[in-house]
Design a protein around this motif. Structure first.
Motif, PDB file in Angstrom:
ATOM      1  N   SER A   1       0.823  -1.199   0.000  1.00  0.00           N
ATOM      2  CA  SER A   1       0.000   0.000   0.000  1.00  0.00           C
ATOM      3  C   SER A   1       0.857   1.248   0.000  1.00  0.00           C
ATOM      4  O   SER A   1       1.984   1.255   0.451  1.00  0.00           O
ATOM      5  CB  SER A   1      -0.911   0.012   1.229  1.00  0.00           C
ATOM      6  OG  SER A   1      -0.158   0.150   2.395  1.00  0.00           O
TER       7      SER A   1
ATOM      8  N   SER B   1      -3.742   5.852   1.475  1.00  0.00           N
ATOM      9  CA  SER B   1      -4.634   4.830   1.989  1.00  0.00           C
ATOM     10  C   SER B   1      -5.447   5.329   3.182  1.00  0.00           C
ATOM     11  O   SER B   1      -4.974   6.112   3.997  1.00  0.00           O
ATOM     12  CB  SER B   1      -3.830   3.586   2.396  1.00  0.00           C
ATOM     13  OG  SER B   1      -2.952   3.901   3.439  1.00  0.00           O
TER      14      SER B   1
ATOM     15  N   LEU C   1      -6.376  -2.611  -6.509  1.00  0.00           N
ATOM     16  CA  LEU C   1      -6.261  -1.711  -5.362  1.00  0.00           C
ATOM     17  C   LEU C   1      -4.839  -1.674  -4.828  1.00  0.00           C
ATOM     18  O   LEU C   1      -4.307  -0.616  -4.476  1.00  0.00           O
ATOM     19  CB  LEU C   1      -7.212  -2.147  -4.252  1.00  0.00           C
ATOM     20  CG  LEU C   1      -8.706  -1.976  -4.508  1.00  0.00           C
ATOM     21  CD1 LEU C   1      -9.513  -2.610  -3.381  1.00  0.00           C
ATOM     22  CD2 LEU C   1      -9.070  -0.502  -4.658  1.00  0.00           C
TER      23      LEU C   1
ATOM     24  N   VAL D   1      -7.272   2.012 -11.167  1.00  0.00           N
ATOM     25  CA  VAL D   1      -8.373   1.784 -10.225  1.00  0.00           C
ATOM     26  C   VAL D   1      -9.633   2.501 -10.709  1.00  0.00           C
ATOM     27  O   VAL D   1      -9.559   3.577 -11.310  1.00  0.00           O
ATOM     28  CB  VAL D   1      -8.015   2.272  -8.802  1.00  0.00           C
ATOM     29  CG1 VAL D   1      -6.839   1.517  -8.253  1.00  0.00           C
ATOM     30  CG2 VAL D   1      -7.747   3.770  -8.785  1.00  0.00           C
TER      31      VAL D   1
ATOM     32  N   GLN E   1      -9.163  -5.105   2.552  1.00  0.00           N
ATOM     33  CA  GLN E   1      -8.551  -4.088   1.704  1.00  0.00           C
ATOM     34  C   GLN E   1      -8.834  -2.678   2.208  1.00  0.00           C
ATOM     35  O   GLN E   1      -8.705  -1.702   1.471  1.00  0.00           O
ATOM     36  CB  GLN E   1      -9.078  -4.228   0.266  1.00  0.00           C
ATOM     37  CG  GLN E   1      -8.663  -5.512  -0.423  1.00  0.00           C
ATOM     38  CD  GLN E   1      -7.169  -5.568  -0.677  1.00  0.00           C
ATOM     39  OE1 GLN E   1      -6.496  -4.553  -0.683  1.00  0.00           O
ATOM     40  NE2 GLN E   1      -6.641  -6.772  -0.865  1.00  0.00           N
TER      41      GLN E   1
ATOM     42  N   HIS F   1      -6.705   0.364   1.432  1.00  0.00           N
ATOM     43  CA  HIS F   1      -6.679   0.873   0.064  1.00  0.00           C
ATOM     44  C   HIS F   1      -7.985   1.581  -0.312  1.00  0.00           C
ATOM     45  O   HIS F   1      -8.201   1.884  -1.488  1.00  0.00           O
ATOM     46  CB  HIS F   1      -6.435  -0.272  -0.918  1.00  0.00           C
ATOM     47  CG  HIS F   1      -5.155  -1.018  -0.653  1.00  0.00           C
ATOM     48  ND1 HIS F   1      -3.915  -0.453  -0.805  1.00  0.00           N
ATOM     49  CD2 HIS F   1      -4.944  -2.282  -0.210  1.00  0.00           C
ATOM     50  CE1 HIS F   1      -2.988  -1.337  -0.496  1.00  0.00           C
ATOM     51  NE2 HIS F   1      -3.581  -2.452  -0.115  1.00  0.00           N
ATOM     52  N   LEU F   2      -8.847   1.815   0.669  1.00  0.00           N
ATOM     53  CA  LEU F   2     -10.163   2.397   0.413  1.00  0.00           C
ATOM     54  C   LEU F   2     -10.321   3.717   1.164  1.00  0.00           C
ATOM     55  O   LEU F   2      -9.671   3.949   2.182  1.00  0.00           O
ATOM     56  CB  LEU F   2     -11.266   1.423   0.854  1.00  0.00           C
ATOM     57  CG  LEU F   2     -11.230   0.021   0.241  1.00  0.00           C
ATOM     58  CD1 LEU F   2     -12.266  -0.869   0.919  1.00  0.00           C
ATOM     59  CD2 LEU F   2     -11.452   0.073  -1.265  1.00  0.00           C
TER      60      LEU F   2
ATOM     61  N   PRO G   1     -12.095   3.435  -4.022  1.00  0.00           N
ATOM     62  CA  PRO G   1     -10.652   3.275  -3.832  1.00  0.00           C
ATOM     63  C   PRO G   1      -9.973   4.577  -3.415  1.00  0.00           C
ATOM     64  O   PRO G   1     -10.366   5.668  -3.841  1.00  0.00           O
ATOM     65  CB  PRO G   1     -10.162   2.822  -5.213  1.00  0.00           C
ATOM     66  CG  PRO G   1     -11.357   2.178  -5.845  1.00  0.00           C
ATOM     67  CD  PRO G   1     -12.527   2.991  -5.363  1.00  0.00           C
TER      68      PRO G   1
END
Length: 447
Positions: free
Chosen positions: A27, A32, A93, A99, A113, A116-117, A320
């Motif tokens: 990441s 992030s 991601l 993305v 995840q 990454h969101l 994302p």
């Protein structure tokens, strides 16, 4: 027709899990888990979006609903793409290349995840009290919300009305899971070849089903601190019931809606399918001989007066952290999930579902009005008002703990061990002890 449900079944094994195998690495900490907030601008929406959905029925439903969004916001263009999300989204991601601005995703995979969101906590805040508690909790990681809750998948008991009538079984009397075993034995007295209760042969779907039964009792595989609670009265109750059903030879052990399963549903071998609402896809599109003979009822309770439903699966929308137009993606998903026009566009009659989308219900509580159905009675269920059954069941679903990032990987242990229990290769104590040890050592301690 390829559907979200059949895709889930088809991807439930290694294919669905490999996308999760890369969780936790690569990441970019500068992008992030940053919070997303809405602009104070009140002008018309403008800009372009790339949105990913799975191919099949839901892609068509969302595509039509997105067109209504862009019709109301002519300054917005949406490139809506049909994507193999299980195979592509997680890796995309992590790499950060190409993305989308937003994507559909299974609730069970969002926590893995979260880094990454976008953190959507402040955007969801005005609606928190209007979202089903179970849906809100499974989208929450360390107190932050990473998914826009979309659907609610209440567990229901599907049954063959004709077979129950022939055996003088009143479905209203199936109040507990012990009652279900008693009814299964009665059906076997009428038909020695009957194996009335479906238990799934796929480890992923079997574990998803197990978590529905746990959620029904107000528990889950781990608590909100990530501590395992498999060794508990609630899980022991489920596993003991499974063993009783197997020992009494009341079980059809087949993969969900694969040829052997469909054959057993059609020939009267199976009479009970305790499953998510989305089993109704089967009588509507796959079952020719028994179409119109199936009905839905609340799940039995585990204890007298206990909850009559739990959630099995579910999906949400994610944005994302490297999306080019995240705020506009939020405005689209807000329209689809909490605005009357958007909810109607998704769940109401459409070219894809002329009677309305009936394989789930909205997670937005104001939309769950039994007197204002979003979809019509289901002909394949004998004209039953499935909307009312599902809405009533949804309102009994207990809240849940957040889904841990390692949940999908735990299928390698718990999901497989449940299969061994059904096959008579493990005891109840073995499943609890071995699964707890394996998950703790290989997943929790390494998180």
């Amino acid at each position: 027709m390829t559907t979200r449900r059949t895709l889930l079944a088809g991807a439930a094994g290694a294919g669905a899990l490999t996308a999760l195998a890369a969780c936790g690495g690569g990441s970019d900490d500068t992008t992030s888990s940053q919070p997303l907030t809405a602009s104070s601008s009140s002008g018309p929406l403008t800009g372009s979006l790339t949105i990913w959905s799975r191919s099949g029925d839901l892609f068509k439903v969302f595509d039509a609903a997105i067109k209504k969004f862009t019709a109301a916001n002519p300054g917005v263009t949406v490139d809506h793409q049909a994507v193999d999300i299980d195979a592509k989204l997680a890796n995309t991601l992590i790499s950060g290349a190409g993305v989308p601005d937003g994507s559909f995703w299974d609730d069970a995979k969002i926590a893995g995840q979260a880094e990454h969101l976008y953190d959507l906590t402040s955007l969801i805040a005005p609606y928190r009290d209007q979202i089903a508690p179970q849906k809100l909790s499974v989208n929450t990681v360390d107190g932050k919300v990473y998914g826009v809750p979309w659907d609610l998948n209440p567990g229901l008991l599907y049954y063959r009305e004709d077979l129950l009538q022939d055996a003088s079984i009143d479905p209203a009397g199936l109040a507990t899971y012990d009652d279900l075993l008693t009814a299964g034995r009665k059906l076997q007295e009428r038909n020695a070849k009957a194996k009335p209760i479906h238990l799934d042969a796929d480890p992923f779907l079997g574990q998803l089903w197990l978590e529905m039964l746990a959620n029904q009792q107000g528990t889950s595989l781990s608590d909100d601190q990530g501590k395992l609670r498999l060794d508990s009265e609630e899980y022991r109750r489920i596993f003991t019931w499974i063993k009783s059903a197997v020992d009494d030879k009341l079980v059809t052990h087949t993969p969900y809606l694969k040829p052997a399963d469909i054959a057993a549903l059609e020939d009267g071998t199976q009479a009970f399918v305790p499953w998510a609402i989305w089993f109704d896809f089967a009588p509507q599109t796959l079952l020719s001989k028994t179409k119109g003979k199936w009905r839905a009822a609340p799940l039995p309770a585990w204890t007298a007066g206990g909850a009559r439903s739990g959630a099995m699966g579910g999906s949400s929308f994610v944005i994302p952290a490297k999306a080019k137009n995240p705020e506009l993606a939020w405005r689209l998903y807000e329209f689809l999930t909490v605005k009357d026009e958007g909810i109607q566009a998704v769940y109401g009659p459409s070219d894809t579902y002329p009677g309305g989308l009936n394989t789930s219900v909205p997670a937005f509580l104001p939309a769950l009005d039994a007197a204002k159905p979003l979809f019509q009675p289901v002909e394949a269920l004998g004209g039953q008002d499935l909307w009312k059954v599902a809405v009533d069941a949804s309102k009994t679903i207990p809240a849940a703990a957040p889904i841990p990032a390692w949940w999908a990987k735990s299928v390698d242990y718990l999901g497989n061990n449940v299969q061994r229990l059904i096959q008579g290769q493990m005891s109840v104590d073995d499943v609890i002890g071995e699964s707890t040890k394996q998950i703790q050592r290989n997943l929790v301690d390494r998180a």
